[in-house]
Design an enzyme around this catalytic site. Structure first.
Site, PDB file in Angstrom:
ATOM      1  N   GLU A 154       0.837  -1.199   0.000  1.00  0.00           N
ATOM      2  CA  GLU A 154       0.000   0.000   0.000  1.00  0.00           C
ATOM      3  C   GLU A 154       0.880   1.260   0.000  1.00  0.00           C
ATOM      4  O   GLU A 154       1.855   1.324   0.716  1.00  0.00           O
ATOM      5  CB  GLU A 154      -0.901  -0.026   1.252  1.00  0.00           C
ATOM      6  CG  GLU A 154      -1.866   1.121   1.336  1.00  0.00           C
ATOM      7  CD  GLU A 154      -2.633   1.331   0.032  1.00  0.00           C
ATOM      8  OE1 GLU A 154      -3.296   0.405  -0.442  1.00  0.00           O
ATOM      9  OE2 GLU A 154      -2.550   2.453  -0.525  1.00  0.00           O
ATOM     10  N   LYS A 210       8.127  -1.939  -2.294  1.00  0.00           N
ATOM     11  CA  LYS A 210       7.595  -1.062  -1.236  1.00  0.00           C
ATOM     12  C   LYS A 210       8.728  -0.523  -0.365  1.00  0.00           C
ATOM     13  O   LYS A 210       8.800   0.664  -0.047  1.00  0.00           O
ATOM     14  CB  LYS A 210       6.586  -1.859  -0.398  1.00  0.00           C
ATOM     15  CG  LYS A 210       6.076  -1.129   0.830  1.00  0.00           C
ATOM     16  CD  LYS A 210       5.242   0.079   0.499  1.00  0.00           C
ATOM     17  CE  LYS A 210       4.964   0.892   1.743  1.00  0.00           C
ATOM     18  NZ  LYS A 210       4.259   2.121   1.506  1.00  0.00           N
ATOM     19  N   CYS A 266       6.086   4.468   8.927  1.00  0.00           N
ATOM     20  CA  CYS A 266       6.652   3.746   7.786  1.00  0.00           C
ATOM     21  C   CYS A 266       8.146   4.000   7.557  1.00  0.00           C
ATOM     22  O   CYS A 266       8.945   3.077   7.680  1.00  0.00           O
ATOM     23  CB  CYS A 266       5.863   4.090   6.526  1.00  0.00           C
ATOM     24  SG  CYS A 266       4.191   3.435   6.603  1.00  0.00           S
TER      25      CYS A 266
HETATM   26  N1  LIG Z   1       0.162   3.856   8.100  1.00  0.00           N
HETATM   27  C1  LIG Z   1       0.550   4.083   6.853  1.00  0.00           C
HETATM   28  O1  LIG Z   1       0.570   5.215   6.382  1.00  0.00           O
HETATM   29  C2  LIG Z   1       0.964   2.929   5.967  1.00  0.00           C
HETATM   30  C3  LIG Z   1       1.118   3.135   4.605  1.00  0.00           C
HETATM   31  C4  LIG Z   1       1.494   2.074   3.790  1.00  0.00           C
HETATM   32  C5  LIG Z   1       1.743   0.834   4.354  1.00  0.00           C
HETATM   33  N2  LIG Z   1       1.615   0.657   5.696  1.00  0.00           N
HETATM   34  C6  LIG Z   1       1.849  -0.684   6.244  1.00  0.00           C
HETATM   35  O2  LIG Z   1       0.579  -1.300   6.491  1.00  0.00           O
HETATM   36  C7  LIG Z   1       0.647  -2.107   7.650  1.00  0.00           C
HETATM   37  C8  LIG Z   1      -0.411  -1.639   8.660  1.00  0.00           C
HETATM   38  O3  LIG Z   1      -0.069  -0.331   9.060  1.00  0.00           O
HETATM   39  P1  LIG Z   1      -1.079   0.572   9.914  1.00  0.00           P
HETATM   40  O4  LIG Z   1      -0.442   1.902  10.076  1.00  0.00           O
HETATM   41  O5  LIG Z   1      -2.437   0.454   9.336  1.00  0.00           O
HETATM   42  O6  LIG Z   1      -1.041  -0.233  11.312  1.00  0.00           O
HETATM   43  P2  LIG Z   1      -1.918   0.030  12.603  1.00  0.00           P
HETATM   44  O7  LIG Z   1      -1.057  -0.331  13.741  1.00  0.00           O
HETATM   45  O8  LIG Z   1      -2.557   1.371  12.540  1.00  0.00           O
HETATM   46  O9  LIG Z   1      -3.103  -1.045  12.462  1.00  0.00           O
HETATM   47  C9  LIG Z   1      -2.952  -2.420  12.568  1.00  0.00           C
HETATM   48  C10 LIG Z   1      -4.260  -2.985  13.145  1.00  0.00           C
HETATM   49  O10 LIG Z   1      -4.242  -4.394  13.042  1.00  0.00           O
HETATM   50  C11 LIG Z   1      -4.851  -4.941  14.204  1.00  0.00           C
HETATM   51  N3  LIG Z   1      -4.446  -6.340  14.355  1.00  0.00           N
HETATM   52  C12 LIG Z   1      -3.235  -6.846  14.708  1.00  0.00           C
HETATM   53  N4  LIG Z   1      -3.277  -8.198  14.729  1.00  0.00           N
HETATM   54  C13 LIG Z   1      -4.534  -8.552  14.363  1.00  0.00           C
HETATM   55  C14 LIG Z   1      -5.185  -9.804  14.194  1.00  0.00           C
HETATM   56  N5  LIG Z   1      -4.562 -10.958  14.411  1.00  0.00           N
HETATM   57  N6  LIG Z   1      -6.486  -9.796  13.805  1.00  0.00           N
HETATM   58  C15 LIG Z   1      -7.139  -8.636  13.585  1.00  0.00           C
HETATM   59  N7  LIG Z   1      -6.560  -7.412  13.735  1.00  0.00           N
HETATM   60  C16 LIG Z   1      -5.273  -7.387  14.126  1.00  0.00           C
HETATM   61  C17 LIG Z   1      -4.356  -4.031  15.311  1.00  0.00           C
HETATM   62  O11 LIG Z   1      -5.155  -4.125  16.476  1.00  0.00           O
HETATM   63  C18 LIG Z   1      -4.448  -2.650  14.624  1.00  0.00           C
HETATM   64  O12 LIG Z   1      -5.716  -2.051  14.816  1.00  0.00           O
HETATM   65  C19 LIG Z   1       2.082  -2.013   8.147  1.00  0.00           C
HETATM   66  O13 LIG Z   1       2.821  -3.077   7.605  1.00  0.00           O
HETATM   67  C20 LIG Z   1       2.564  -0.703   7.573  1.00  0.00           C
HETATM   68  O14 LIG Z   1       3.953  -0.677   7.382  1.00  0.00           O
HETATM   69  C21 LIG Z   1       1.213   1.668   6.515  1.00  0.00           C
END
Ligand SMILES: NC(=O)c1ccc[n+]([C@@H]2O[C@H](COP(=O)([O-])OP(=O)(O)OC[C@H]3O[C@@H](n4cnc5c(N)ncnc54)[C@H](O)[C@@H]3O)[C@@H](O)[C@H]2O)c1
Length: 453
Positions: A154, A210, A266
């Site tokens: 993403e 990524k 990130c």
């Molecule tokens: N935040 C960004 O801007 C962004 C952009 C691109 C990619 N990413 C990537 O996307 C991924 C997610 O990032 P994010 O910022 O959304 O993370 P985040 O920490 O905001 O959200 C992750 C969610 O997953 C939930 N979770 C964890 N284990 C779970 C399970 N077994 N079942 C159900 N839910 C579960 C957590 O409770 C949390 O709410 C990461 O790998 C990050 O590097 C993030």
């Protein structure tokens, strides 16, 4: 299509809402029960412009629902997205425990073949590991099918995530099975009127791309910050240099703004993970190490400048901080430069008056003792935090901080001193208004004239 998105964080929630907006039937699974309860009421647990409206609309339309139970979410799903966190492990590598736990549970609970897609940022080889774990458990359960695991990293940016997702610059699909690529191509077709922006490649290439993208952007920031350090010594304004080089198409205007460092969920962790991956392959990641070191240094510059300005006598000073989130448009504090500055100021005995349009609640929770002792005072108003301050420091360049009433601010401060951590202000104008102005990689300008009131 019937879709399950696992993880209701910044990525999972935005993906789920946007897939629902395009007419898909989406169940978003989140393990945090209180988060699920809030979501079911149509409340966004994170600040992201436009998100709450989409959630409400598609909860009402029935296109989107939330559950704490994986079995509910994956029932009849054609595509299952894994969008859980991949934070830094102790050695800097990506901690895959959440992703692998999801894989195990999928293996235990899946009743039908489907396409599983890693949307989380994960190192090369992870899709293979996820497939192995799911299929091993499916085999143990005597299921006569296997799943294919694809990678669809993403690229949304917090603060403009809905817009980025609805109108992506590009969509990367890493899948070694043509049927999987085709399914994802159909899912993303409504988001991509120009199909040249859909890039299909091997799973491993998508996973690597990524990290390479984030590492390159972080490199641009650390490069310009290093140039800024040199500019400051040589009496050159980095802002003029930025304009001077940005018009070269090979360089481009994006990500060459000098400032007090990058943060967020990130860049820091992804640079660290790539360093660790290189080490494990016996390759010296010299550029990435320098990028990280420069950024760590950059986050300390505002404190160093304040200490120098007050000749080391910081105790009892009142400093106003404008902006706490790691960037405008989000309430995310992960690895924010503001935290490094706050820690140093509080440790030095400074009274900090800080404001942010959306992140003060998270900061209050994190710094509860300092808030209780009134060493840290939080507000949503940039004017109230400037009152009685010996200096104002702009840390996060929210739009509402761009053109404040500086005459009013000068009148309410103890000393009109402004540290511009994002180089957004007109130094000459502020100097004319009676401020001492200091930016990042810019010559200091003006003299603080004490207010005569
Ligand atoms: N935040 C960004 O801007 C962004 C952009 C691109 C990619 N990413 C990537 O996307 C991924 C997610 O990032 P994010 O910022 O959304 O993370 P985040 O920490 O905001 O959200 C992750 C969610 O997953 C939930 N979770 C964890 N284990 C779970 C399970 N077994 N079942 C159900 N839910 C579960 C957590 O409770 C949390 O709410 C990461 O790998 C990050 O590097 C993030």
């Amino acid at each position: 299509m019937r879709i399950c998105v696992i993880g209701a964080g910044y990525v999972g929630l935005v993906s789920a809402a946007c897939f629902a907006e395009m007419g898909n039937r989406v169940v978003c699974v989140e393990r945090d029960g209180s988060r699920v309860a809030r979501l079911a009421r149509g409340e966004a647990p994170i600040y992201e412009p436009g998100l709450e409206a989409l959630l409400k609309a598609h909860l009402a339309s029935g296109q989107l629902s939330f559950s704490q139970h994986l079995a509910t979410g994956i029932e009849r799903a054609e595509i299952v997205f894994i969008a859980v966190g991949t934070p830094s492990g102790e050695d800097g590598s990506a901690d895959l425990s959440h992703v692998l736990a999801v894989a195990d549970e999928l293996g235990e609970r899946l009743q039908q073949a489907c396409l599983v897609v890693d949307k989380s940022t994960v190192p090369v080889g992870t899709a293979e590991r996820v497939a192995q774990r799911i299929n091993a458990r499916l085999g143990q359960r005597g299921k006569g099918f296997k799943v294919v695991v694809a990678s669809n990293p993403e690229f949304l940016k917090e603060g403009s995530a809905i817009d980025d997702f609805m109108r992506p610059d590009r969509v990367l699909i890493g899948c070694d099975e043509p049927a999987g690529s085709e399914l994802l191509r159909r899912l993303y077709a409504p988001f991509l009127r120009n199909h040249e922006r859909l890039l299909c490649m091997s799973v491993r290439a998508a996973e690597f791309s990524k990290y390479a993208a984030n590492a390159f952007l972080a490199t641009k920031i650390s490069f310009i910050n290093e140039m800024a350090g040199l500019c400051a010594r040589q009496g050159v304004d980095i802002e003029e240099v930025r304009r001077g080089i940005g018009s070269d198409k090979r360089i481009g205007t994006h990500f060459i703004y000098a400032g007090c460092g990058y943060g967020g969920s990130c860049f820091p962790k992804d640079v660290r993970a790539l360093i660790r991956a290189a080490e494990q392959e016996g390759i010296e990641p010299g550029i990435l190490r320098a990028v990280e070191a420069r950024n760590a240094l950059q986050k300390t510059l505002l404190f160093q400048a304040l200490r120098e300005h007050f000749s080391g006598h910081l105790h009892g000073r009142v400093v106003a901080l404008w902006g706490l989130a790691f960037k405008p448009g989000t309430d995310d504090l992960r690895e924010a430069p503001s935290l490094v500055l706050l820690d140093a100021l509080l440790a030095a005995g400074v009274v900090v008056q800080a404001c942010d349009p959306v992140a003060t609640a998270a900061v209050a929770a994190r710094y509860a003792p300092a808030v209780a002792s009134a060493q840290l005072r939080l507000s949503e108003s940039l004017y109230s935090v400037a009152e009685g301050a010996d200096a104002v420091v702009l840390v996060t360049e929210w739009k509402q901080f761009r053109q404040p009433d500086f005459v009013r601010i000068r009148g309410s401060m103890r000393m009109p001193v402004l540290f511009d951590g994002r180089n957004i202000y007109d130094a000459k104008q502020l100097a004319q208004l009676g401020f001492l102005y200091r930016g990042i990689g810019r010559p200091a300008l003006g003299q603080a004239r004490e207010h005569a009131a």
